[in-house]
Motif scaffolding. Structure first.
Motif, short mmCIF file in Angstrom:
data_model
loop_
_atom_site.label_atom_id
_atom_site.label_comp_id
_atom_site.label_asym_id
_atom_site.label_seq_id
_atom_site.Cartn_x
_atom_site.Cartn_y
_atom_site.Cartn_z
N ARG A 51 6.27 -26.37 16.06
CA ARG A 51 7.14 -26.05 17.20
C ARG A 51 8.48 -25.70 16.69
NH1 ARG A 51 5.00 -24.75 22.10
NH2 ARG A 51 2.74 -25.11 22.50
N GLU A 52 9.04 -27.04 16.18
CA GLU A 52 10.37 -27.17 15.81
C GLU A 52 10.84 -25.89 14.85
OE1 GLU A 52 13.61 -30.34 13.91
OE2 GLU A 52 11.61 -30.86 14.45
N ARG A 53 10.07 -26.04 13.75
CA ARG A 53 10.26 -24.66 12.90
C ARG A 53 10.21 -23.27 13.37
NH1 ARG A 53 10.68 -24.68 7.33
NH2 ARG A 53 9.97 -22.63 6.41
N VAL A 105 17.11 -17.85 14.96
CA VAL A 105 17.54 -17.23 13.69
C VAL A 105 17.43 -15.44 13.82
CG1 VAL A 105 17.87 -16.80 11.22
CG2 VAL A 105 17.50 -19.13 12.19
N ALA A 106 16.12 -15.41 14.24
CA ALA A 106 15.91 -13.72 14.29
C ALA A 106 16.54 -13.32 15.32
CB ALA A 106 14.39 -13.81 14.69
N GLU A 107 16.83 -14.01 16.52
CA GLU A 107 17.57 -13.44 17.81
C GLU A 107 19.03 -13.20 17.20
OE1 GLU A 107 16.60 -16.09 20.72
OE2 GLU A 107 14.96 -14.95 21.35
N ALA A 112 21.10 -9.66 17.36
CA ALA A 112 22.30 -9.33 18.02
C ALA A 112 23.32 -8.72 17.38
CB ALA A 112 23.06 -10.72 18.51
N LEU A 113 23.14 -8.67 15.87
CA LEU A 113 24.14 -7.97 15.32
C LEU A 113 23.71 -6.59 14.90
CD1 LEU A 113 24.44 -10.67 12.32
CD2 LEU A 113 26.14 -9.98 14.20
N VAL A 160 6.10 -13.81 12.83
CA VAL A 160 6.47 -15.14 12.79
C VAL A 160 5.52 -16.11 12.21
CG1 VAL A 160 7.13 -16.87 14.40
CG2 VAL A 160 7.95 -14.60 14.85
N LEU A 161 4.28 -15.94 12.72
CA LEU A 161 3.12 -16.83 12.05
C LEU A 161 2.75 -16.66 10.59
CD1 LEU A 161 0.33 -16.30 14.90
CD2 LEU A 161 1.67 -18.29 14.73
N ALA A 162 3.10 -15.45 10.27
CA ALA A 162 3.05 -15.40 8.88
C ALA A 162 4.25 -15.97 8.10
CB ALA A 162 3.09 -13.83 8.34
#
Length: 287
Positions: free
Chosen positions: A81-83, A90-92, A96-97, A109-111
């Motif tokens: 969960r932490e990772r 980071v993806a969000e 935003a950029l 994400v799972l991959a």
């Protein structure tokens, strides 16, 4: 005993945490050139595998592939969960950029490495098991190289026997060919009705005999053949030594051909060169 550089071996072992399998393929190469394909979790094995190859093989391009199929059937999937939270954050930030970012795909994400947490055994124990299995595969590979090497040696011995037969046959023919050549020269002079100086003629015939003398080449061919046989029966890597001897045999066969003064000696030189070329092709596969 010579060994081939061409062989294949496979070793597999199933355990509580999955199935390990090694595939080893080796082909001829001037030096020992290992190529390793290991899962990321087994990278610590690389130095030990390379050392085992170096200790057991002298030459050849060797591809070593390790596969590990984890036994996760029936076990619930777990995530770190932490990772995962860090990855989404980071993806969000990156999204935003971007003016029109695509939504985050959960499967992508799972991959990502480290998101799914596997129930694996102690890494050191698993590495030790994989290394032991590699040694089994390497033993199989060496046995395969030895079997093919024995067959290559048999083929080389057959051609060496054929070469000795060619040399022995030519030795018996040389006196006859020299006598025939001498008679041919005498008949040519008689046809021309030339006045012969017996002493001068004898000098010319002696000179012809010297130029046509192939005893030295035949002796050296026999010596090289004996050396090839010695190398074939010796221990250790033999490929480079045999390759050198093929060059020396070819050199003597070329000299024999250049001295040929009779179709039979020319044919012998050609036959020898064919046999030497056949052996040279086989020698390229010997360790």
């Amino acid at each position: 005993m010579v060994h081939s550089m061409t062989a294949f071996a496979r070793a597999e072992r199933a355990g509580a945490h999955g199935t390990l399998s090694w595939e080893l393929r080796s082909v001829n190469h001037r030096y020992l050139e290992p190529h390793l394909r290991l899962p990321e979790s087994f990278r610590d094995l690389e130095s030990a595998v390379r050392e085992a190859l170096r200790q057991n093989l002298s030459r050849g391009k060797v591809e070593c592939t390790l596969r590990f199929d984890e036994a996760n059937a029936g076990k619930p999937l777990q995530i770190d969960r932490e990772r995962t939270t860090q990855l989404v954050a980071v993806a969000e930030s990156v999204a935003a950029l971007i003016r029109q970012p695509a939504p985050i795909n959960p499967l992508e994400v799972l991959a990502w490495p480290g998101v799914l947490v596997a129930d694996v055994a102690d890494p050191q124990a698993l590495n030790a098991e994989a290394l032991g299995l590699f040694n089994e595969a390497l033993t199989q590979l060496k046995a395969g190289r030895a079997r093919e090497g024995a067959e290559l040696a048999r083929l080389l011995e057959e051609r060496l026997d054929a070469m000795l037969s060619e040399v022995a046959a030519l030795r018996q023919l040389v006196p006859q060919m020299l006598a025939a050549q001498r008679q041919k020269i005498l008949e040519r002079f008689r046809e021309l009705q030339a006045e012969l100086d017996p002493q001068r003629l004898e000098q010319e015939l002696v000179l012809l005999a010297q130029k046509s003398d192939v005893a030295e080449e035949l002796d050296r061919l026999c010596t090289h053949i004996a050396e090839v046989r010695r190398v074939l029966n010796a221990s250790g890597a033999a490929g480079r030594r045999l390759d050198f001897l093929m060059q020396e045999l070819n050199r003597e066969a070329n000299t024999l051909g250049s001295k040929a003064f009779d179709p039979r000696s020319t044919q012998t030189a050609v036959n020898l060169k064919v046999l030497i070329e056949q052996m040279r092709e086989q020698v390229q596969n010997i360790e």
